[in-house]
Design a protein around this motif. Structure first.
Motif, PDB file in Angstrom:
ATOM      1  N   ALA A 249      26.266  51.309  24.225  1.00  0.00           N
ATOM      2  CA  ALA A 249      26.097  50.484  23.092  1.00  0.00           C
ATOM      3  C   ALA A 249      27.089  49.888  22.505  1.00  0.00           C
ATOM      4  N   LEU A 250      28.249  50.669  22.427  1.00  0.00           N
ATOM      5  CA  LEU A 250      29.669  50.420  21.773  1.00  0.00           C
ATOM      6  C   LEU A 250      30.311  49.279  22.731  1.00  0.00           C
ATOM      7  N   ILE A 251      30.168  49.353  24.033  1.00  0.00           N
ATOM      8  CA  ILE A 251      30.401  48.369  24.970  1.00  0.00           C
ATOM      9  C   ILE A 251      29.785  47.049  24.686  1.00  0.00           C
ATOM     10  N   ARG A 252      28.611  47.077  24.477  1.00  0.00           N
ATOM     11  CA  ARG A 252      27.660  45.900  24.117  1.00  0.00           C
ATOM     12  C   ARG A 252      28.135  45.156  22.939  1.00  0.00           C
ATOM     13  N   TYR A 253      28.610  45.877  21.747  1.00  0.00           N
ATOM     14  CA  TYR A 253      29.236  45.588  20.677  1.00  0.00           C
ATOM     15  C   TYR A 253      30.369  44.924  20.662  1.00  0.00           C
ATOM     16  N   GLY A 254      31.280  44.906  21.874  1.00  0.00           N
ATOM     17  CA  GLY A 254      32.440  44.559  22.159  1.00  0.00           C
ATOM     18  C   GLY A 254      33.421  45.226  22.056  1.00  0.00           C
ATOM     19  N   PHE A 255      33.392  46.576  22.031  1.00  0.00           N
ATOM     20  CA  PHE A 255      34.567  47.543  22.356  1.00  0.00           C
ATOM     21  C   PHE A 255      34.818  47.549  23.726  1.00  0.00           C
ATOM     22  N   PRO A 256      36.210  47.731  23.954  1.00  0.00           N
ATOM     23  CA  PRO A 256      36.674  47.887  25.140  1.00  0.00           C
ATOM     24  C   PRO A 256      36.218  49.394  25.876  1.00  0.00           C
ATOM     25  N   ARG A 257      36.021  49.379  27.321  1.00  0.00           N
ATOM     26  CA  ARG A 257      35.334  50.559  27.640  1.00  0.00           C
ATOM     27  C   ARG A 257      36.408  51.954  27.271  1.00  0.00           C
ATOM     28  N   GLY A 258      37.440  51.612  27.494  1.00  0.00           N
ATOM     29  CA  GLY A 258      38.280  52.923  27.108  1.00  0.00           C
ATOM     30  C   GLY A 258      38.277  53.423  25.589  1.00  0.00           C
ATOM     31  N   VAL A 259      38.250  52.561  24.637  1.00  0.00           N
ATOM     32  CA  VAL A 259      38.026  52.793  23.152  1.00  0.00           C
ATOM     33  C   VAL A 259      36.764  53.351  22.936  1.00  0.00           C
ATOM     34  N   ALA A 260      35.734  52.873  23.547  1.00  0.00           N
ATOM     35  CA  ALA A 260      34.153  53.281  23.622  1.00  0.00           C
ATOM     36  C   ALA A 260      34.087  54.707  23.879  1.00  0.00           C
ATOM     37  N   THR A 261      34.891  54.927  24.912  1.00  0.00           N
ATOM     38  CA  THR A 261      34.839  55.985  25.644  1.00  0.00           C
ATOM     39  C   THR A 261      35.693  57.289  24.907  1.00  0.00           C
ATOM     40  N   ALA A 262      36.784  56.831  24.437  1.00  0.00           N
ATOM     41  CA  ALA A 262      37.626  57.680  23.442  1.00  0.00           C
ATOM     42  C   ALA A 262      36.727  58.291  22.113  1.00  0.00           C
ATOM     43  N   LEU A 263      36.090  56.973  21.475  1.00  0.00           N
ATOM     44  CA  LEU A 263      35.349  57.268  20.325  1.00  0.00           C
ATOM     45  C   LEU A 263      34.352  58.127  20.456  1.00  0.00           C
ATOM     46  N   THR A 264      33.641  57.977  21.548  1.00  0.00           N
ATOM     47  CA  THR A 264      32.321  58.759  21.669  1.00  0.00           C
ATOM     48  C   THR A 264      32.722  60.160  22.078  1.00  0.00           C
ATOM     49  N   ALA A 265      33.862  60.408  23.022  1.00  0.00           N
ATOM     50  CA  ALA A 265      34.013  61.682  23.268  1.00  0.00           C
ATOM     51  C   ALA A 265      34.791  62.301  22.091  1.00  0.00           C
ATOM     52  N   ILE A 266      35.648  61.895  21.276  1.00  0.00           N
ATOM     53  CA  ILE A 266      36.138  62.648  20.116  1.00  0.00           C
ATOM     54  C   ILE A 266      34.913  62.941  19.256  1.00  0.00           C
ATOM     55  N   LEU A 267      33.953  61.878  18.995  1.00  0.00           N
ATOM     56  CA  LEU A 267      32.937  62.373  18.120  1.00  0.00           C
ATOM     57  C   LEU A 267      32.258  63.435  18.759  1.00  0.00           C
TER      58      LEU A 267
END
Length: 442
Positions: free
Chosen positions: A122-140
């Motif tokens: 979902a974060l990737i579809r909203y325009g986040f880079p894959r690394g940032v989306a992965t980091a945010l999801t993992a941290i959360l």
């Protein structure tokens, strides 16, 4: 002079000449015969005559292959193949047992990835880079799980003194109820039971001490498993498509299209199972927690968290967590509250089994109850609690893969030609970019 001797002389001379001519003719015939034999190819030497061997004819004995019944021959053919498969499975189980910690950590990482992957997509579809989306999801995700563990520990430590007092009062109330209740238990019998418990604890002091020493090793292994799980989860979230493409290259080229189609379906099954199990466990924990809170059972919130965690073990986890809530209600509030708690637990579990699981999990991960029981038991025997947790999703995924491969072999389920773009919970490339389509596969 007489004429007879002259006649005889002439006859003798004629016979002599005739004999010479016959000798010459015989010599010519022999010479012609010799030349004809020289011109013919050499004849094969005549083979020696075979020595007769006595043969015993068993008229009452049929062919041994025909003497074996057809059913026995089929059973023998299937038997040695089953023995080879059993040996292969045994060797595989030995290997898994040798690296049990790594296998369980990777299995836990797969379950966590299946839970967090939709958020990354979902974060990737909203325009986040894959690394940032992965980091945010993992941290959360890890922060939420850490907060849950901290909250349970804090609640237990904050209420431990009050709980010990309530347990002591509950034990006294239970003792009085046994003395005055319908079971006609005497005080001597209760004292004897308490004495036996003390003697058992004293006799097993060495075992208890060794268990405490082993607990240190268990803690070290648990920390190692947590680190492996976190590390594996990060890579699966970030580089899942490439890992899947690399895994497909290990499959023979002839079977690669079929596995390319079975992989995304297995991933959808795993995602649906994890998501459905989390939702069902959350509803169970909330309902049972609210029920025991209104019944006055102490530490209702930590018990609800334990119920949530134990719900990931099908059947066994629900029974264990429900029994824990009933025992706490019994030793703190008495028999009546314990019976009401048991009624709440049973009611919620019936709603879960007949309404929540069929509605939320649906047909995608439907597994027969017998398969659930056997898989949980086998997983628990092989790898303990971790094996019991991963047993049912493993059976569900295996069922999906086998069903697809069977349909693909029959031609009713073609493998995908191109890799679909990552989307939703199935953001995993189904076919490697360098693999040929099914009709061009060697």
């Amino acid at each position: 002079m007489s004429r007879v001797p002259g006649w005889l002389g002439r006859l003798g001379n004629g016979l002599s000449e005739m004999g010479e001519r016959l000798d010459e003719r015989r010599a010519e015939v022999e010479k012609e015969h010799t030349d004809a034999e020289a011109e013919l190819p050499p004849a094969d030497p005549e083979p020696p005559e075979p020595v007769p061997v006595p043969v015993t004819i068993a008229r009452d004995r049929p062919d041994p292959a025909l003497a074996v019944p057809w059913g026995v021959r089929v059973a023998a053919e299937a038997g040695w193949r089953l023995l080879i498969l059993a040996g292969t499975v045994w060797v595989l189980m030995r290997v898994i047992s040798a690296v049990q910690l790594v296998v369980l950590a990777f299995a836990a990482a797969l379950l966590i990835t299946a839970l967090l992957q939709p958020t990354v997509a979902a974060l990737i579809r909203y325009g986040f880079p894959r690394g940032v989306a992965t980091a945010l999801t993992a941290i959360l995700g890890f922060v939420v799980m850490g907060l849950i563990g901290w909250f349970v520990t804090w609640q237990v430590m904050a209420n431990i003194d009050n709980l010990s007092d309530q347990v002591q009062n509950g034990v006294d109330d239970l003792r009085n109820w046994l003395l005055k209740g319908p079971f006609h238990v005497t005080e001597k019998q209760i004292n004897q039971i308490a004495k036996n418990l003390r003697e058992a604890i004293g006799a097993n002091t060495d075992q208890i001490t060794s268990f405490g020493l082993e607990g240190v090793q268990v803690i070290v292994e648990a920390l190692t498993g947590i680190l492996l799980t976190a590390f594996s989860t990060l890579f699966l979230l970030y580089d899942g498509p490439r890992i899947w493409q690399w895994s497909l290259k290990l499959v023979p080229a002839a079977a690669r299209p079929a596995m390319a189609g079975a992989g995304p379906r297995a991933w959808r099954t795993l995602t649906a199972y994890v998501r459905g199990t989390v939702i069902v466990a959350f509803i169970d924990a909330v309902c049972i927690g609210v029920g025991i809170y209104f019944l006055g059972v102490p530490m209702a919130v930590p018990l609800a968290v334990f119920i949530f965690l134990f719900s990931f073990i099908p059947l066994v986890g629900a029974v264990a967590s429900g029994a824990l809530a009933v025992v706490v209600a019994l030793v703190t509030q008495g028999v009546v509250t314990a019976l009401f708690t048991l009624g709440v637990v049973l009611a919620v579990q019936q709603i879960e089994g007949h309404i929540l699981q069929p509605f939320i999990l649906g047909r995608a991960v439907r597994v027969h109850p017998l398969a659930v029981v056997l898989s949980v038991a086998a997983g628990g025997m092989i790898a303990g609690i971790g094996g019991a947790v991963v047993a049912v999703p493993l059976v569900a995924v295996t069922n999906t893969v086998v069903s697809y491969l069977k349909a693909y072999a029959q031609g009713t389920e073609p493998a995908p030609r191109l890799s679909p773009k990552p989307r939703g919970a199935t953001a995993v490339s189904s076919t490697p970019t360098d693999s040929p389509p099914p009709d061009q596969a060697p």
